[in-house]
Design an enzyme around this catalytic site. Structure first.
Site, mmCIF file in Angstrom:
data_model
loop_
_atom_site.group_PDB
_atom_site.id
_atom_site.type_symbol
_atom_site.label_atom_id
_atom_site.label_comp_id
_atom_site.label_asym_id
_atom_site.label_seq_id
_atom_site.Cartn_x
_atom_site.Cartn_y
_atom_site.Cartn_z
ATOM 1 N N HIS A 492 30.108 42.849 42.752
ATOM 2 C CA HIS A 492 30.938 43.285 41.618
ATOM 3 C C HIS A 492 32.418 43.229 41.978
ATOM 4 C CE1 HIS A 492 31.913 45.908 38.081
ATOM 5 N NE2 HIS A 492 32.948 46.201 38.858
ATOM 6 N N GLU A 493 32.785 43.892 43.058
ATOM 7 C CA GLU A 493 34.201 43.968 43.404
ATOM 8 C C GLU A 493 34.765 42.598 43.746
ATOM 9 O OE1 GLU A 493 35.958 46.426 42.686
ATOM 10 O OE2 GLU A 493 34.295 47.777 42.260
ATOM 11 N N HIS A 499 38.671 36.739 40.054
ATOM 12 C CA HIS A 499 39.550 36.730 38.884
ATOM 13 C C HIS A 499 41.013 36.682 39.335
ATOM 14 C CE1 HIS A 499 40.158 38.643 34.607
ATOM 15 N NE2 HIS A 499 40.560 37.399 34.656
#
Length: 703
Positions: A492-493, A499
């Site tokens: 997730h991180e 991004h």
């Protein structure tokens, strides 16, 4: 999540702003000599040199940075020439270079490795930074220059990103209160300063509450159910110490056999900031009421209405409609799960009613019985560094072609931090990645991503990004073995990190993750899907002792258990998200006398209290997302983006899965675009259609 200070004050209402510091700047001038923050770092990628930066460097550097930005803004407003993009918009964008260079390492430290001196500096700075940014965003002369450009924007011949920058600034100034009267601007400044001070107070009080709430165990026998390595990791002098994670439920509640200790641990978590010297109740009431007053002053019925203006959801009604569509199904599934768990309690020879501190322990028994899956069976296959390099990085390489090389020559703020250089497929440098994975008393709870250096072509900067987690650190010489939930957190991180790494913007304030809260969690949640993708899982899930690849039998068990306990998981999340919305939908004239009663009434109102043993993922008193970070009236965004995440993964499944072609298309059309396009249109252009909720319901086992 990384957000620059300008974005925080405008979009989230988390004021971290400024002051009139000319006299303070003069007094601090002597402290600026040999201050490493005053010059750009000579390290690769201009990453902060933590071997040179000392705590005492921050205060004078902040004061000077605010002074320099104020001077730059004054030059804009005193310019007698007609406003142009360059002399107004671009000049604003360039005005805060030093302030960002000082802020990024400071907030990295106060989040992940703080101390008393840093906390004092943070408390000192909060109202001053608030006043500083108010002086910019409530400056009528500056706003009128922007308004002139915004009104004739179609005539300026700007490229798409420059036009977006102009529009973004104009909208941000409006949201910040630029259209208020002079007297109302003064009132708003007072509110912002107070809000900033209270937010800092909440964070510092909660950190103390987390540390003070730790459970001390003197008899090792009480820890029955834990592995020897887990017990060893808890060793503290002659005793054993269980520190509190930021969530309501604590990881060890799944394994501890001693019911009295489970109850003690749960209640320590539940009551950590309630009734002790580290009580946050008065602070959160004051924050909620202050935010309601702020919204009224800005012309809105409540804070949530004001806060949601630049999000995909747009209005509180849309958020509550999302909840309304999920609460009945989630609570019904949780009720069925509680019945099964109660039966397991009876089957285990026990005779008591299911309580919150029992849920995870007996749910694990149900999972073992139903799916023959024991967490301790799979943890040996999830060694932290192997998961990172052979799992998280491997998936990114297969999708996007990027590669990683560990660097041991870059100074970090803590010995636990790992550093990797990231390269494009053709070998071109892309940026630096820092991984800070273990819990410690100087680190706030939770997991997050942020930037030490923000990508921008304007300043010729490549990104330096860090991920922070709170995994249990093993004892000396022992492997760092993760739960499957920990593995998902790492993916997730790193989705946030991708991004940021793929940002390809001219302007830093539009770069990478500087998007709406209910979009920013989309790339991160989407990246979680690769944790169980067969080619990825088999590459990283290898036994730390033997190197044996995880068996297909265990993989099947993990996958089959994927929808297990989802009624519970969704209900605890919805309860927290609903609390967030209700705290921020109060009218300005409402006076709250009891935070606990407000919380109880809020959950009852939306029928999220119907399953007794399911507690909110975060109780109001330690809900740092909304009272200490940038997610006020925004915690719903994890669910909103989960809809996008499962819809997007459905597209990948239907188009060949984990391929370079698919990854490149996703990078080019989504991950690299920052905040340069309308987010809904950007998603639809990539996906080819509106997002659908059915993949989410399927993933949660609700259809």
């Amino acid at each position: 999540m990384k957000k620059n200070p300008l974005f925080l004050i405008l979009i989230t209402g988390l004021s971290v702003s400024a002051c009139n510091n000319q006299s303070a700047g003069t007094n601090a001038s002597a402290d600026l000599q040999n201050n490493p923050l005053m010059e750009e770092s000579t390290l690769p990628y201009s990453t902060p040199d933590f071997s040179k930066i000392k705590d005492e460097h921050f205060k004078p550097a902040f004061i000077e940075a605010m002074r320099q930005q104020t001077e730059a803004i004054n030059e804009i407003t005193s310019n007698s020439e007609e406003p142009t993009f360059d002399n107004t918009v671009l000049a604003i964008e360039k005005s805060g270079v030093l302030l960002e260079r000082v802020s990024n390492p400071f907030y990295a430290l106060t989040g992940a490795n703080t101390n008393d001196e840093l906390e004092e500096i943070q408390e000192f700075l909060a109202p001053k930074l608030s006043a500083h940014y108010d002086a910019i965003y409530l400056n009528d002369t500056l706003f009128q220059r922007l308004k002139t450009l915004y009104t004739k924007r179609s005539e300026l011949g700007l490229d798409q990103e420059s036009l977006k920058l102009l529009e973004n600034y104009y909208e941000d100034f409006e949201i910040a209160g630029a259209n208020l009267s002079a007297s109302d601007k003064e009132k708003l400044k007072e509110i912002n300063a107070k809000e900033a001070t209270l937010t800092t107070k909440f964070n510092q009080t909660l950190l103390a509450a987390n540390n003070a709430g730790a459970i001390i165990i003197k008899d090792k026998a009480e820890l029955a159910g834990l592995s020897e390595s887990e017990i060893s990791a808890l060793k503290d002098s002659s005793n054993w110490k269980i520190t509190l994670q930021n969530t309501t439920q604590q990881p060890l509640l799944q394994s501890l056999e001693n019911r009295d200790l489970r109850e003690k641990l749960f209640k320590a978590s539940w009551n950590r900031a309630d009734g002790s010297k580290n009580d946050t109740r008065a602070t959160i009431i004051e924050l909620a009421e202050l935010r309601a007053q702020k919204a009224k002053l800005l012309g809105f019925s409540n804070y949530a209405e004001w806060s949601l203006q630049k999000t995909m959801a747009k209005t509180p009604a849309h958020v509550m409609n999302l909840f309304d569509g999920l609460i009945p199904a989630a609570t019904a599934k949780a009720r069925n799960e509680s019945t099964v768990i109660q039966a397991m309690i009876k089957q285990s020879g026990e005779d008591f009613d299911l309580e919150p501190w029992d849920w995870n322990f007996y749910a694990e028994k149900v999972r073992k019985a139903k799916f023959d899956l024991d967490e301790n069976q799979i943890k040996p296959y999830f060694e932290l560094k192997t998961v990172l390099e052979k799992g998280v990085f491997f998936a990114a390489e297969k999708l996007y072609g990027i590669t990683f090389k560990q660097r041991t020559d870059i100074p970090t703020y803590h010995d636990d931090v790992l550093v990797y250089e990231v390269f494009e497929e053709n070998g071109e440098p892309l940026g630096l990645f820092y991984g800070d994975f273990f819990a410690r008393e100087s680190k706030r709870g939770g997991a997050w991503m942020s930037n030490l250096v923000t990508q921008s072509k304007l300043f010729n900067k490549k990104p330096v990004i860090y991920n922070v987690c709170n995994f249990t650190k093993p004892s000396e010489g022992e492997p760092a073995l993760l739960t499957y939930d920990d593995v998902v957190t790492m993916f997730h991180e790193f989705g946030h990190a991708l991004h940021g790494f793929f940002a390809d913007q001219m302007y830093p304030s539009l770069s990478g993750t500087s998007v709406a809260r209910d979009f920013v969690e989309f790339p991160s949640q989407f990246n979680e899907n690769w944790a169980l993708y067969p080619d990825v899982l088999k590459n990283y899930a290898k036994h730390y002792k033997t190197g044996e690849q995880i068996s297909q039998t265990l993989i099947d068990k993990i996958e089959n258990a994927g929808t297990f306990n989802q009624g519970y998981a969704l209900t605890e999340y919805l309860a927290a998200a609903d609390l967030d919305m209700q705290w921020h939908m109060i009218p300005a004239d409402l006076k709250i006398t009891d935070a606990n009663q407000f919380e109880k009434d809020a959950l009852h109102k939306t029928k999220l209290d119907v399953v007794h043993a399911v507690s909110p993922r975060y109780r109001s008193t330690y809900f740092s997302h909304i009272f200490g970070s940038g997610y006020s009236a925004g915690y719903y965004s994890y669910l909103w983006t989960e809809m996008l995440d499962h819809d997007a993964y459905n597209w990948f499944e239907n188009n060949g899965g984990l391929t370079r072609e698919n990854g490149q298309r996703f990078r080019d059309m989504v991950l690299s675009r920052g905040n340069t396009l309308d987010l809904e249109e950007m998603y639809k252009t990539w996906r080819g259609s509106e997002p659908k909720i059915e993949p989410l319901l399927k993933a949660r086992g609700l259809n």
